[in-house]
Motif scaffolding. Structure first.
Motif, PDB file in Angstrom:
ATOM      1  N   THR A 249       5.836  -2.072   3.063  1.00 15.76           N
ATOM      2  CA  THR A 249       5.261  -1.732   1.901  1.00 15.76           C
ATOM      3  C   THR A 249       3.592  -1.846   1.511  1.00 15.76           C
ATOM      4  O   THR A 249       2.709  -2.464   2.037  1.00 15.76           O
TER       5      THR A 249
ATOM      6  N   LYS B 278       8.750 -11.478  -1.065  1.00 14.43           N
ATOM      7  CA  LYS B 278      10.299 -10.746  -2.230  1.00 14.43           C
ATOM      8  C   LYS B 278       9.846  -9.548  -2.898  1.00 14.43           C
ATOM      9  O   LYS B 278      10.702  -8.725  -3.796  1.00 14.43           O
ATOM     10  N   HIS B 279       9.105  -8.685  -2.702  1.00 18.66           N
ATOM     11  CA  HIS B 279       9.044  -7.206  -3.295  1.00 18.66           C
ATOM     12  C   HIS B 279       8.891  -6.185  -2.073  1.00 18.66           C
ATOM     13  O   HIS B 279       8.554  -5.347  -1.879  1.00 18.66           O
ATOM     14  N   LYS B 280       9.256  -6.626  -0.769  1.00 18.38           N
ATOM     15  CA  LYS B 280       9.259  -5.667   0.167  1.00 18.38           C
ATOM     16  C   LYS B 280       9.946  -4.198  -0.085  1.00 18.38           C
ATOM     17  O   LYS B 280       9.960  -3.321   0.781  1.00 18.38           O
ATOM     18  N   GLU B 281      10.751  -4.403  -0.690  1.00 12.68           N
ATOM     19  CA  GLU B 281      11.231  -3.265  -0.658  1.00 12.68           C
ATOM     20  C   GLU B 281      10.693  -1.801  -1.486  1.00 12.68           C
ATOM     21  O   GLU B 281      11.088  -0.672  -0.975  1.00 12.68           O
ATOM     22  N   TYR B 282       9.813  -2.546  -1.872  1.00 12.10           N
ATOM     23  CA  TYR B 282       9.287  -1.063  -2.523  1.00 12.10           C
ATOM     24  C   TYR B 282       8.240  -0.026  -1.685  1.00 12.10           C
ATOM     25  O   TYR B 282       7.334  -1.448  -0.639  1.00 12.10           O
ATOM     26  N   SER B 283       7.877   0.615  -1.598  1.00 11.41           N
ATOM     27  CA  SER B 283       6.630   2.046  -1.214  1.00 11.41           C
ATOM     28  C   SER B 283       5.842   0.840  -1.494  1.00 11.41           C
ATOM     29  O   SER B 283       4.734   1.322  -0.034  1.00 11.41           O
TER      30      SER B 283
END
Length: 195
Positions: free
Chosen positions: A2, A101-106
């Motif tokens: 990210t 917690k937001h690691k799936e966002y680019s």
């Protein structure tokens, strides 16, 4: 991984409006000042802050008196530095957990008013600077925060000048007309999504 996109701008530049617009697009936004306020109310942190000052900085209900703290630190660089030395590491730790917690966002947006002043820009992949003419910034801050012109100028003078921030930023958005601002932000978001 990210990417961390720093978003900054001086008092009255319109950062909050821009951040709300970006968040409305479903992009995660971390607002460092809001998180810092919550962290400052933590009992241990509050105790450490109170120790910095010779007089009480607590309200009758035990919460921090932010107005009083502002009066005691703005215009007193050493006190401000001491306060930041307590709060900033706590915010950094909180941000690391939030980022995980937001690691799936680019990419995510990390909004920090004093990004360059704290060296936070070094932890960002790119930086967006929101600017506006000083007189407009003063008017906005006076209206929003119920401050005097003198109060606003003291705060402006504790921050790095926009001319320096522009040199250090990847994107600069002049926030005078909101429609123009949003169009520029849309362009930037497209570039970030591709990178």
């Amino acid at each position: 991984m990210t990417k961390i996109i720093g978003l900054t701008g001086g008092i009255g530049s319109g950062k909050s409006t821009v951040v709300n617009y970006i968040a409305s697009k479903g992009i995660p936004v971390y607002i460092a000042d809001d998180e810092a306020k919550k962290i400052m109310e933590d009992a241990t942190v509050k105790q450490r802050i109170q120790k910095l000052f010779s007089q009480s900085v607590l309200n009758d209900n035990g919460t921090l008196n932010r107005k009083k703290i502002a009066e005691l630190v703005f215009g007193f660089p050493d006190k401000l530095k001491e306060l930041n030395a307590i709060v900033h590491p706590e915010v950094q730790n909180h941000f690391k957990e939030w980022l995980f917690k937001h690691k799936e966002y680019s990419f995510i947006i990390k909004e920090v008013a004093i990004l360059f002043e704290t060296g936070g820009n070094k932890q960002c992949d790119k930086v967006i600077l929101i600017t506006a003419p000083e007189e407009l910034r003063i008017q906005r801050a006076m209206k929003r925060d119920n401050l005097t012109k003198k109060d606003v100028l003291v705060r402006i003078n504790t921050q790095l000048p926009d001319s320096k921030k522009k040199e250090l930023s990847d994107f600069v958005v002049e926030n005078v007309d909101l429609n123009d601002t949003f169009l520029k932000i849309d362009e930037i978001l497209k570039i970030l999504a591709k990178s």
